[in-house]
Design a protein around this motif. Sequence first.
Motif, short mmCIF file in Angstrom:
data_model
loop_
_atom_site.label_atom_id
_atom_site.label_comp_id
_atom_site.label_asym_id
_atom_site.label_seq_id
_atom_site.Cartn_x
_atom_site.Cartn_y
_atom_site.Cartn_z
N THR A 29 28.11 -14.16 81.82
CA THR A 29 27.06 -13.64 81.31
C THR A 29 26.45 -12.33 81.69
O THR A 29 26.24 -12.52 82.94
N ASP A 30 26.58 -10.98 81.04
CA ASP A 30 25.94 -10.01 81.59
C ASP A 30 24.41 -10.04 81.66
O ASP A 30 23.76 -10.31 80.38
N GLN A 31 23.70 -10.22 82.65
CA GLN A 31 22.27 -10.45 82.53
C GLN A 31 21.50 -9.35 82.11
O GLN A 31 20.35 -9.48 81.47
N GLU A 32 21.99 -8.03 82.15
CA GLU A 32 21.31 -6.91 81.52
C GLU A 32 21.37 -6.96 79.94
O GLU A 32 20.28 -6.65 79.23
N THR A 33 22.43 -7.02 79.39
CA THR A 33 22.74 -7.25 77.92
C THR A 33 22.75 -8.62 77.41
O THR A 33 22.55 -8.60 76.03
N ASN A 34 22.78 -9.56 78.32
CA ASN A 34 22.63 -11.03 77.60
C ASN A 34 24.15 -11.16 76.83
O ASN A 34 24.21 -11.94 75.99
N THR A 35 25.08 -10.54 77.07
CA THR A 35 26.32 -10.52 76.25
C THR A 35 27.18 -11.65 77.01
O THR A 35 27.33 -11.41 78.46
N GLU A 36 28.20 -12.16 76.47
CA GLU A 36 29.21 -13.13 77.16
C GLU A 36 30.52 -12.54 77.26
O GLU A 36 31.01 -12.01 76.39
N ALA A 37 31.16 -12.51 78.33
CA ALA A 37 32.69 -12.36 78.15
C ALA A 37 33.46 -13.76 77.72
O ALA A 37 33.59 -14.64 78.49
N ILE A 38 33.75 -13.63 76.51
CA ILE A 38 33.98 -14.75 75.67
C ILE A 38 35.45 -15.11 76.04
O ILE A 38 35.61 -16.59 76.45
N GLU A 39 36.44 -14.37 76.51
CA GLU A 39 37.62 -14.70 77.07
C GLU A 39 37.44 -15.54 78.38
O GLU A 39 38.21 -16.58 78.65
N LEU A 40 36.72 -14.98 79.37
CA LEU A 40 36.46 -15.78 80.47
C LEU A 40 35.74 -17.02 80.31
O LEU A 40 36.06 -17.90 81.04
N ARG A 41 34.55 -17.05 79.39
CA ARG A 41 34.05 -18.30 79.26
C ARG A 41 35.01 -19.27 78.54
O ARG A 41 35.05 -20.44 79.01
N ASP A 42 35.73 -19.02 77.73
CA ASP A 42 36.96 -19.79 77.24
C ASP A 42 37.75 -20.39 78.19
O ASP A 42 38.31 -21.43 78.17
N THR A 43 38.37 -19.47 79.09
CA THR A 43 39.31 -19.91 80.22
C THR A 43 38.67 -20.97 81.09
O THR A 43 39.27 -21.87 81.49
N ILE A 44 37.43 -20.87 81.47
CA ILE A 44 36.80 -21.63 82.39
C ILE A 44 36.78 -22.89 81.71
O ILE A 44 36.80 -24.10 82.21
N ASN A 45 36.39 -23.12 80.49
CA ASN A 45 36.02 -24.04 79.73
C ASN A 45 37.52 -25.09 79.47
O ASN A 45 37.75 -26.28 79.53
N LYS A 46 38.48 -24.17 79.12
CA LYS A 46 39.68 -24.69 78.81
C LYS A 46 40.45 -25.18 80.00
O LYS A 46 41.05 -26.26 79.72
N LYS A 47 40.52 -24.58 81.12
CA LYS A 47 41.11 -24.95 82.35
C LYS A 47 40.44 -25.95 83.23
O LYS A 47 40.76 -26.17 84.06
N ARG A 48 39.13 -26.01 82.56
CA ARG A 48 38.25 -26.81 83.37
C ARG A 48 38.03 -26.29 84.98
O ARG A 48 38.39 -27.28 85.76
N ILE A 49 37.88 -25.12 85.21
CA ILE A 49 37.83 -24.39 86.52
C ILE A 49 36.80 -25.19 87.53
O ILE A 49 35.75 -25.05 86.81
N ALA A 50 36.94 -25.05 88.59
CA ALA A 50 35.95 -25.71 89.60
C ALA A 50 35.78 -24.56 90.71
O ALA A 50 37.12 -24.01 91.02
N ALA A 51 34.74 -24.51 91.31
CA ALA A 51 34.82 -23.62 92.58
C ALA A 51 34.59 -24.56 93.88
O ALA A 51 33.69 -25.60 93.57
N GLU A 52 35.33 -24.30 95.02
CA GLU A 52 35.04 -25.08 95.93
C GLU A 52 34.85 -24.13 97.41
O GLU A 52 35.19 -23.02 97.23
N MET A 53 33.90 -24.79 98.21
CA MET A 53 33.63 -24.03 99.31
C MET A 53 33.65 -24.78 100.43
O MET A 53 33.43 -25.93 100.53
#
Length: 574
Positions: free
Chosen positions: A48-72
């Motif tokens: 989400t772009d915090q200035e315009t409050n618009t979503e990168a829909i393709e990125l959002r769908d990629t994260i949700n579809k692939k069930r992506i996690a971040a590890e550190m």
Amino acid sequence: MREVSFHKGANFVVDTEDSKRHNKVGKTTFLKLIDVLMGAQNRSHIYTDQETNTEAIELRDTINKKRIAAEMTLSENLDAPYGKTVELKVELFPRGRYFIDGERMSQTNYRSKLNELLFGIANNVPTFRQLINSFVRVSVGGDDNAFLRTLTRASIATYRSVYNFLFDISDPELDSKLSQLNAQLNRTRESLRQYMRVNGVEDVEQQRQILVALEGEYAQAKAQADDIFDADEYKSNRDAIASVRAEYASLVDQLSELDYRIGRNREALNNARAEKQRRADLELSRRFFDEVCTMLPNLNKTFEDMVSFNDKLCDNKISYFEDIERDLLDERTSLENEQKALLASNSQFLSLVAKDRIDEYERLSANLMQLRQDIGRCQETVDTLDRYDHELASIQENIASYSTGGSARKGKGGEYQEMMSSFNGYFTHLAQQINGEKPILVYYPDTDKFPVSITAISGSSTGTRKSLIAAFDLAYQQFAIANRIHTPRFIVHDVVENVEGEDLRTIVNAANGIDAQYIVAVLKEKLDSSNIPEDEQSALQILQLSEDDKLFEGKTVDEAESSDRMIEQLASIP
């Protein structure tokens, strides 16, 4: 999807696109992932772009579809051997879970555990997110000291708790108590303000003087009432007074009615007497009588009989009205005697009635009752305002006892002047190296003020301000290491395009000389313009992104993997 290894010193997240196409490849998103792994509240900010409050829909769908996690991976040391390590994992999709060393936990517990790992705080005071914002600056803007205000809608007491911990000026437990006291002070002040607004009160002195005036008015009215009648006697004989007063009033009414009837009767009697005294023209009456007699041949009365009858009729009327007057006068005399007897037998009550002062007394009594109510309300207001004053004074006294400077407020590092002197020894020197400025950080022990500010900076440009942030954070790492303060040994900064080229080169050199990690998103063209050699850029670069190799669309993505992940490796000292 990607595996990124961090190292000591400067760590570049590089956007290789030219200036017309940059900021779309994911370098800021990469830093946001670090923030999410540091317990950021909203994972949707990744797409989400915090200035315009618009979503990168393709990125959002990629994260949700692939069930992506971040590890550190957090490591105990920055150099090998790395010592003890801790594995963090955050699932980026909605309702994703949090893990530390494989143990699933709530976001709240996740943050509390990080607070213990990275700051050594077991009781979560200050909270982890209040502290980590001073180390992970994903979005830093503004041309003033705004970067010192790392929190959103936080109170001065909260900021004081954060900076007191970071500079080891006081015990966090005491800062927490101070924060609670300040919150209590604000609530009490607001409650007092609302009470005064609702009750139309300006201040307690106003109410005290109103109370004095009301009490004076009450004393005056009571004295007037006491002059008319003894209050106790009036109360104890109220029914008797009312009964006698009613009887007396009835007698007065009857006497008034009799006087009216006597007057009307006397008026009729006088008219009757006047009528008898009037002598008619008998000669004219006789001619009229004779004329009538011719029309009434059977009339057996003479003119003299008619005159005699008329005289007797007038006498009877006079006699009747005289008899009525005697009866009315007798009745009036009887009522007057009855009134005198009533006055004689109830003199202690009817002395007021006779003077018609009962009404005045009752008016004064009603006024006294109203004044007592007004005095009671005013006294309650004064007592309430006094309680507020005492409560506020008590809270402020407690706040003063927790103020910086006393032995209870002293941190293990020493007095605040010593800690500021230690920090400014690094900060001023480093800032002067970077851009020639000589700033210092000022600490204010006054608990009503924001705890810190930067001074001795004049006419700085945006670039200078960006470089100032870097100088501040790098200096803090030097300060924390020197004073053995348990904090993270990494700094995360967003874009530094506004930093002058030579200043950026100095910042990078300074970061490479500190036992900490300086992670920054930067354009390739900015590194080139800063005259940083290609071999040095390559050595410091940890991630390179471009239009053809975006963060979540890189060439290294294995579409067949069932469990996609991102590994980021940072280090901290326990």
